[in-house]
Design a protein around this motif. Structure first.
Motif, PDB file in Angstrom:
ATOM      1  N   GLY A 321      56.338  42.134 -35.714  1.00 30.15           N
ATOM      2  CA  GLY A 321      56.046  42.121 -34.127  1.00 30.15           C
ATOM      3  C   GLY A 321      54.781  42.811 -33.472  1.00 30.15           C
ATOM      4  O   GLY A 321      54.564  43.735 -34.215  1.00 30.15           O
ATOM      5  N   ALA A 322      54.040  41.941 -32.413  1.00 32.92           N
ATOM      6  CA  ALA A 322      52.914  42.372 -32.121  1.00 32.92           C
ATOM      7  C   ALA A 322      53.108  42.228 -30.507  1.00 32.92           C
ATOM      8  O   ALA A 322      52.777  43.408 -29.781  1.00 32.92           O
ATOM      9  CB  ALA A 322      51.694  41.877 -32.525  1.00 32.92           C
ATOM     10  N   ALA A 323      53.618  41.489 -30.273  1.00 30.14           N
ATOM     11  CA  ALA A 323      53.789  41.132 -28.400  1.00 30.14           C
ATOM     12  C   ALA A 323      54.840  42.187 -28.116  1.00 30.14           C
ATOM     13  O   ALA A 323      55.653  42.716 -28.657  1.00 30.14           O
ATOM     14  CB  ALA A 323      54.255  39.715 -28.397  1.00 30.14           C
ATOM     15  N   PHE A 324      54.697  42.699 -26.805  1.00 27.01           N
ATOM     16  CA  PHE A 324      55.411  43.541 -26.276  1.00 27.01           C
ATOM     17  C   PHE A 324      56.829  43.325 -26.158  1.00 27.01           C
ATOM     18  O   PHE A 324      57.690  44.173 -25.924  1.00 27.01           O
ATOM     19  CB  PHE A 324      54.934  44.227 -24.900  1.00 27.01           C
ATOM     20  N   LYS A 325      57.168  42.103 -26.096  1.00 20.57           N
ATOM     21  CA  LYS A 325      58.529  41.453 -25.987  1.00 20.57           C
ATOM     22  C   LYS A 325      58.416  40.301 -26.814  1.00 20.57           C
ATOM     23  O   LYS A 325      57.487  39.503 -26.661  1.00 20.57           O
ATOM     24  CB  LYS A 325      58.856  41.580 -24.704  1.00 20.57           C
ATOM     25  N   PRO A 326      59.583  39.652 -27.121  1.00 19.07           N
ATOM     26  CA  PRO A 326      59.590  38.344 -27.526  1.00 19.07           C
ATOM     27  C   PRO A 326      59.394  37.372 -26.655  1.00 19.07           C
ATOM     28  O   PRO A 326      59.547  37.455 -25.506  1.00 19.07           O
ATOM     29  CB  PRO A 326      61.071  38.173 -28.233  1.00 19.07           C
ATOM     30  N   ARG A 327      59.203  35.986 -26.958  1.00 16.70           N
ATOM     31  CA  ARG A 327      58.873  34.769 -26.178  1.00 16.70           C
ATOM     32  C   ARG A 327      57.327  34.950 -25.321  1.00 16.70           C
ATOM     33  O   ARG A 327      57.235  34.289 -24.085  1.00 16.70           O
ATOM     34  CB  ARG A 327      59.980  34.586 -25.229  1.00 16.70           C
ATOM     35  N   SER A 328      56.818  35.709 -25.631  1.00 20.19           N
ATOM     36  CA  SER A 328      55.354  36.047 -25.125  1.00 20.19           C
ATOM     37  C   SER A 328      54.344  36.082 -26.256  1.00 20.19           C
ATOM     38  O   SER A 328      54.471  36.877 -27.164  1.00 20.19           O
ATOM     39  CB  SER A 328      55.522  37.330 -24.111  1.00 20.19           C
ATOM     40  N   ASP A 329      52.915  36.152 -25.675  1.00 18.70           N
ATOM     41  CA  ASP A 329      51.925  36.644 -26.786  1.00 18.70           C
ATOM     42  C   ASP A 329      51.067  37.763 -25.847  1.00 18.70           C
ATOM     43  O   ASP A 329      49.994  38.019 -26.402  1.00 18.70           O
ATOM     44  CB  ASP A 329      50.876  35.298 -26.770  1.00 18.70           C
ATOM     45  N   GLU A 356      53.746  34.695 -32.208  1.00 14.50           N
ATOM     46  CA  GLU A 356      52.610  34.047 -31.101  1.00 14.50           C
ATOM     47  C   GLU A 356      51.300  34.820 -30.886  1.00 14.50           C
ATOM     48  O   GLU A 356      50.186  34.248 -30.284  1.00 14.50           O
ATOM     49  CB  GLU A 356      53.398  33.720 -29.720  1.00 14.50           C
ATOM     50  N   ALA A 357      51.345  36.320 -31.236  1.00 14.55           N
ATOM     51  CA  ALA A 357      50.601  37.261 -30.476  1.00 14.55           C
ATOM     52  C   ALA A 357      49.384  37.545 -31.347  1.00 14.55           C
ATOM     53  O   ALA A 357      48.717  38.599 -30.990  1.00 14.55           O
ATOM     54  CB  ALA A 357      51.349  38.429 -30.125  1.00 14.55           C
ATOM     55  N   VAL A 358      49.316  36.978 -32.471  1.00 17.84           N
ATOM     56  CA  VAL A 358      48.434  37.323 -33.529  1.00 17.84           C
ATOM     57  C   VAL A 358      46.986  37.569 -32.841  1.00 17.84           C
ATOM     58  O   VAL A 358      46.258  38.600 -33.112  1.00 17.84           O
ATOM     59  CB  VAL A 358      48.431  36.711 -34.817  1.00 17.84           C
ATOM     60  N   ASP A 359      46.599  36.437 -32.451  1.00 11.56           N
ATOM     61  CA  ASP A 359      45.102  36.318 -31.734  1.00 11.56           C
ATOM     62  C   ASP A 359      44.946  37.515 -30.732  1.00 11.56           C
ATOM     63  O   ASP A 359      43.912  38.115 -30.585  1.00 11.56           O
ATOM     64  CB  ASP A 359      44.686  34.864 -31.171  1.00 11.56           C
ATOM     65  N   GLN A 369      45.273  45.100 -39.790  1.00 14.97           N
ATOM     66  CA  GLN A 369      45.075  43.745 -40.590  1.00 14.97           C
ATOM     67  C   GLN A 369      46.355  42.654 -40.040  1.00 14.97           C
ATOM     68  O   GLN A 369      47.519  43.470 -39.691  1.00 14.97           O
ATOM     69  CB  GLN A 369      45.450  43.951 -42.022  1.00 14.97           C
ATOM     70  N   PHE A 370      46.174  41.481 -40.113  1.00 14.57           N
ATOM     71  CA  PHE A 370      47.397  40.778 -39.738  1.00 14.57           C
ATOM     72  C   PHE A 370      47.688  39.432 -40.551  1.00 14.57           C
ATOM     73  O   PHE A 370      46.698  39.041 -41.261  1.00 14.57           O
ATOM     74  CB  PHE A 370      46.826  39.936 -38.250  1.00 14.57           C
ATOM     75  N   ALA A 371      48.996  38.920 -40.479  1.00 11.30           N
ATOM     76  CA  ALA A 371      49.219  37.864 -41.474  1.00 11.30           C
ATOM     77  C   ALA A 371      49.883  37.052 -40.649  1.00 11.30           C
ATOM     78  O   ALA A 371      50.602  37.225 -39.531  1.00 11.30           O
ATOM     79  CB  ALA A 371      50.472  38.611 -42.424  1.00 11.30           C
ATOM     80  N   LEU A 372      49.893  35.569 -40.931  1.00 10.14           N
ATOM     81  CA  LEU A 372      50.359  34.385 -40.291  1.00 10.14           C
ATOM     82  C   LEU A 372      51.852  34.187 -40.846  1.00 10.14           C
ATOM     83  O   LEU A 372      52.485  33.378 -40.257  1.00 10.14           O
ATOM     84  CB  LEU A 372      49.456  33.157 -40.518  1.00 10.14           C
ATOM     85  N   GLU A 373      52.162  34.845 -41.918  1.00  4.92           N
ATOM     86  CA  GLU A 373      53.750  34.734 -42.311  1.00  4.92           C
ATOM     87  C   GLU A 373      53.977  35.867 -42.602  1.00  4.92           C
ATOM     88  O   GLU A 373      53.679  37.130 -43.098  1.00  4.92           O
ATOM     89  CB  GLU A 373      53.471  33.773 -44.018  1.00  4.92           C
ATOM     90  N   VAL A 374      55.584  36.014 -42.486  1.00  9.45           N
ATOM     91  CA  VAL A 374      56.306  37.116 -42.645  1.00  9.45           C
ATOM     92  C   VAL A 374      56.231  37.886 -44.008  1.00  9.45           C
ATOM     93  O   VAL A 374      56.032  39.152 -44.221  1.00  9.45           O
ATOM     94  CB  VAL A 374      57.556  36.924 -42.337  1.00  9.45           C
TER      95      VAL A 374
END
Length: 442
Positions: A321-329, A356-359, A369-374
């Motif tokens: 998780g990176a977004a402050f809440k789900p369903r949002s970037d 959704e929020a990696v960018d 560091q960021f990953a596109l897969e869990v």
């Protein structure tokens, strides 16, 4: 009805699209030509479920256009919704109204230039109590100012706009009331209450609502601290409280606390304004609400630190998780990223995943560091932290994930993982306010 929406961010873009969907003719205005061009092409520049499809449909209908020209907007209509940012000032907890005032000033300047003698400015931005009256004094008699606060939840903004629980209209004149009643007539016919009041009350409804919701969150998190100290279970506690109809379950959710661009900013602005009015004792509790909320982030960091032996140095940490809440970037004031950054600064190798929020997260925190897969985020992790309650994280297979980590240890800071399932798969699971999860199952 013809109207403009000035400012096409997360509030303005949604409002423009939804007003067009209701049948109004709308011109969205943004000073950034690239944003206006993207929206005109049916491409929203942020993630909001349902927005892209509705945007394309309303643009294709001809009822919705976008421009970067405020002069064009003033010629287009005499009703203007102001949806510009009112962030916290850097030097205090007060709201920064510079964008709001500048937008209003510009509208009136263009209106005078093109001979419009009646202009209705409708504030949707969150502002201190009394802003509408001060704006009228600033702009002169040609300007009518109303307050129509938004009550949107990111991730549910389309639904909250088209089928709101209430519409609040703060007005000064019969003309403004009639105009807002006409705009929101489709919702009123569908049963939505239209609360018509003065502008000061309307402005305060938004601030008071957010302050109350923030208080519920911080209250249950304060109780979670007591649970950790006494061995009680915060989820059972919350359930027992929520069963009381006078309390209810809404926002009585323990965990990492609130973030985003609204709750913290608004309680600080309300506290600051109350102090300016000489009512510091009446709003002092809001300072404590803010402090409790901020403290949850450090509590989660310390809990994870204990799980890796007392030091993050040389450890690998996976963040879900990176977004402050789900369903949002949206990553503004994200508790998840605050925790990730604090752990990185303590010497860990941190990898973050978000659907959704990696960018946006990478732009805000380039040192992470960021990953596109869990699985990539959790690879060889000494501990995994669940920090944003995306539905897909609840559906993870803990057995499969155990195969990629170094140590099957997880902190469920949002209390949405199935603790029994994860423990059965060999994981050590900890959660704030649930100390008994650290004991062997009986």
């Amino acid at each position: 009805m013809r109207m403009t929406v000035i400012g096409t961010g997360r509030v303005g873009a949604v409002h423009a699209v939804c007003m067009a969907d209701l049948g109004h003719t709308v011109l969205g205005v943004d000073i950034d030509p690239e944003k206006a061009t993207a929206l005109a092409a049916g491409r929203p520049f942020f993630h909001e479920p349902g927005l892209a499809a509705l945007l394309r449909r309303t643009v294709a209908s001809g009822r919705l256009r976008f421009t970067a020209s405020l002069a064009e907007a003033v010629q287009f209509a005499d009703t203007h919704f102001l949806c510009v940012p009112t962030p916290q000032r850097r030097d205090s907890g007060a709201a920064d109204l510079s964008h709001f005032r500048a937008a209003a000033d510009s509208v009136m300047s263009y209106a005078r230039a093109c001979g419009r003698d009646e202009v209705l400015l409708v504030g949707k931005s969150t502002v201190p109590v009394g802003t509408a009256e001060r704006l009228v004094a600033r702009l002169g008699p040609a300007a009518d100012v109303a307050s129509n606060p938004e009550f949107l939840r990111e991730g549910h903004a389309i639904q909250d706009t088209l089928r709101p629980e209430r519409v609040v209209a703060g007005v000064r004149t019969p003309h403004a009331e009639a105009r807002l009643r006409e705009i929101y007539a489709p919702m009123a016919r569908a049963g939505t209450p239209l609360i018509v009041t003065d502008t000061a009350t309307a402005e305060l409804v938004k601030l008071a609502s957010n302050a109350f919701l923030a208080t519920k969150i911080s209250f249950i998190n304060a109780m979670a601290e007591i649970c950790d100290a006494t061995g009680a279970d915060v989820l059972t506690l919350a359930g027992g409280m929520a069963a009381d109809s006078r309390i209810g379950p809404g926002f009585l959710v323990p965990g990492l606390g609130f973030g985003g661009s609204c709750l913290a900013k608004d309680i600080r602005a309300l506290a600051t304004h109350g102090e300016e009015l000489g009512l510091g004792e009446s709003v002092a509790f809001l300072r404590q609400v803010d402090a409790i909320n901020t403290r949850q982030r450090l509590r989660v960091v310390r809990l994870a630190e204990r799980m890796v032996g007392g030091s993050f140095a040389g450890r690998n940490v996976g963040i879900l998780g990176a977004a402050f809440k789900p369903r949002s970037d949206d990553v503004r004031d994200s508790p998840a990223l605050a925790v990730a950054e604090a752990i990185r600064q303590r010497g860990a190798q941190v990898r973050v995943h978000d659907p959704e929020a990696v960018d946006n997260a990478r732009a805000a925190h380039p040192d992470l560091q960021f990953a596109l897969e869990v699985t990539k985020a959790c690879e060889q992790a000494d501990v995994v932290l669940h920090l944003t309650e995306w539905a897909q994280y609840r559906g993870l297979d803990p057995g499969a994930l155990a195969a990629v980590v170094r140590v099957p240890a997880v902190v469920d800071a949002r209390h949405t993982l199935d603790a029994a399932l994860w423990r059965a798969a060999g994981w050590t699971l900890r959660a704030p306010g649930r100390p008994r999860l650290g004991r062997p199952a009986v």
